[in-house]
Enzyme design. Structure first.
Site, PDB file in Angstrom:
ATOM      1  N   ALA A   1      40.349  32.932  36.956  1.00  0.00           N
ATOM      2  CA  ALA A   1      39.521  34.129  36.808  1.00  0.00           C
ATOM      3  C   ALA A   1      40.267  35.322  37.368  1.00  0.00           C
ATOM      4  O   ALA A   1      41.211  35.166  38.137  1.00  0.00           O
ATOM      5  CB  ALA A   1      38.190  33.951  37.544  1.00  0.00           C
TER       6      ALA A   1
ATOM      7  N   GLU B   1      22.106  47.466  50.817  1.00  0.00           N
ATOM      8  CA  GLU B   1      23.571  47.393  50.908  1.00  0.00           C
ATOM      9  C   GLU B   1      24.067  46.737  49.628  1.00  0.00           C
ATOM     10  O   GLU B   1      23.758  45.568  49.364  1.00  0.00           O
ATOM     11  CB  GLU B   1      23.989  46.548  52.109  1.00  0.00           C
ATOM     12  CG  GLU B   1      23.537  47.104  53.430  1.00  0.00           C
ATOM     13  CD  GLU B   1      23.905  46.161  54.581  1.00  0.00           C
ATOM     14  OE1 GLU B   1      23.498  44.980  54.532  1.00  0.00           O
ATOM     15  OE2 GLU B   1      24.589  46.613  55.501  1.00  0.00           O
TER      16      GLU B   1
ATOM     17  N   GLU C   1      51.045  38.445  43.737  1.00  0.00           N
ATOM     18  CA  GLU C   1      51.738  38.004  44.952  1.00  0.00           C
ATOM     19  C   GLU C   1      50.821  37.282  45.928  1.00  0.00           C
ATOM     20  O   GLU C   1      51.271  36.466  46.725  1.00  0.00           O
ATOM     21  CB  GLU C   1      52.377  39.216  45.650  1.00  0.00           C
ATOM     22  CG  GLU C   1      53.658  39.662  44.964  1.00  0.00           C
ATOM     23  CD  GLU C   1      54.255  40.900  45.594  1.00  0.00           C
ATOM     24  OE1 GLU C   1      53.657  41.421  46.544  1.00  0.00           O
ATOM     25  OE2 GLU C   1      55.321  41.329  45.120  1.00  0.00           O
TER      26      GLU C   1
ATOM     27  N   PRO D   1      23.346  38.554  42.229  1.00  0.00           N
ATOM     28  CA  PRO D   1      22.585  39.768  41.918  1.00  0.00           C
ATOM     29  C   PRO D   1      21.800  40.328  43.093  1.00  0.00           C
ATOM     30  O   PRO D   1      21.286  41.443  43.015  1.00  0.00           O
ATOM     31  CB  PRO D   1      21.646  39.326  40.783  1.00  0.00           C
ATOM     32  CG  PRO D   1      21.562  37.841  40.905  1.00  0.00           C
ATOM     33  CD  PRO D   1      22.863  37.377  41.483  1.00  0.00           C
ATOM     34  N   GLY D   2      21.704  39.589  44.188  1.00  0.00           N
ATOM     35  CA  GLY D   2      20.976  40.081  45.353  1.00  0.00           C
ATOM     36  C   GLY D   2      21.621  41.302  45.982  1.00  0.00           C
ATOM     37  O   GLY D   2      20.919  42.172  46.511  1.00  0.00           O
TER      38      GLY D   2
ATOM     39  N   GLU E   1      48.509  35.224  45.134  1.00  0.00           N
ATOM     40  CA  GLU E   1      47.928  34.033  44.546  1.00  0.00           C
ATOM     41  C   GLU E   1      48.958  32.910  44.487  1.00  0.00           C
ATOM     42  O   GLU E   1      50.004  33.039  43.867  1.00  0.00           O
ATOM     43  CB  GLU E   1      47.406  34.344  43.137  1.00  0.00           C
ATOM     44  CG  GLU E   1      46.193  35.273  43.151  1.00  0.00           C
ATOM     45  CD  GLU E   1      45.587  35.483  41.768  1.00  0.00           C
ATOM     46  OE1 GLU E   1      46.365  35.658  40.815  1.00  0.00           O
ATOM     47  OE2 GLU E   1      44.358  35.475  41.668  1.00  0.00           O
TER      48      GLU E   1
ATOM     49  N   GLU F   1      28.493  42.654  40.227  1.00  0.00           N
ATOM     50  CA  GLU F   1      29.555  41.998  39.452  1.00  0.00           C
ATOM     51  C   GLU F   1      28.987  41.149  38.325  1.00  0.00           C
ATOM     52  O   GLU F   1      28.085  40.343  38.542  1.00  0.00           O
ATOM     53  CB  GLU F   1      30.395  41.082  40.363  1.00  0.00           C
ATOM     54  CG  GLU F   1      31.463  40.302  39.596  1.00  0.00           C
ATOM     55  CD  GLU F   1      32.273  39.362  40.478  1.00  0.00           C
ATOM     56  OE1 GLU F   1      31.898  39.169  41.656  1.00  0.00           O
ATOM     57  OE2 GLU F   1      33.268  38.818  39.976  1.00  0.00           O
TER      58      GLU F   1
HETATM   59 MG    MG Z   1      42.454  35.114  40.007  1.00  0.00          MG
END
Ligand code: MG
Length: 178
Positions: A76, A38, A142, A114-115, A144, A119
């Site tokens: 981020a 998965e 919106e 990484p499992g 955040e 990303e």
């Molecule tokens: Mg952000």
């Protein structure tokens, strides 16, 4: 060093969402075992290290629904497909802390999970921070609600030591600053 990789036998798309898609891949691993994996496929993200002056860093406090907590983090954002991380850093910096970096330096990328997820988080140093131009069209997301605050690096590292920074990408990012 073993450089063999897995052999993909079949793929089932389970979900396509706003941020990532979920696939179930039937694969034969380098070990010879055949298994369903998965996997979350993610466009990648940029993590900003906003340094308003040498020895200081801007963190944000925001509510994270997944863990139902308010936490301190480096700002981020998710990359748009194919987007250059440095360009994304400039945009996200303005969105999240209301300052535009005059200089963005790509440092390095890390894989947080990484499992099961591809990303990559690319860290960018953001310096020469200035207020946005009056005609800037950058808007806050919106979903955040973000509170930025400037810390000395010593203060930020003290938050880590005290267990008050629980976000792993932030912990990793703080090691990239001198
Ligand atoms: Mg952000």
């Amino acid at each position: 060093v073993d450089r063999r990789t897995a052999k993909l036998l079949s793929r089932e798309l389970k979900h396509t969402g706003r941020i990532f898609r979920l696939e179930v891949d039937r694969v034969t691993l380098p070990s010879g075992h055949t298994i369903d994996m998965e996997i979350v496929r993610h466009p990648g993200s940029v993590v900003m290290l906003p340094v308003p002056a040498p020895g200081s860093i801007i963190l944000i406090r925001q509510y994270r629904y997944a863990i139902d907590r308010w936490i301190w983090e480096l700002p981020a954002g998710t990359l748009k497909p194919g987007e250059d991380p440095a360009a994304a850093a400039a945009r996200e910096c303005e969105e999240e802390i209301g300052l535009v970096p005059g200089r963005v330096t790509r440092l390095r990328g890390y894989f947080p999970t990484p499992g099961f997820c591809d990303e990559e988080m690319v860290y960018c140093l953001c310096e020469e921070l200035q207020p946005p131009a009056p005609d800037s069209t950058v808007r806050k997301d919106e979903d955040e609600e973000i509170e930025p605050k400037t810390f000395t690096l010593a203060e930020a590292r003290a938050l880590v030591a005290a267990g008050d920074i629980v976000d792993l990408k932030t912990l990793a990012g703080l090691t990239l600053l001198p």
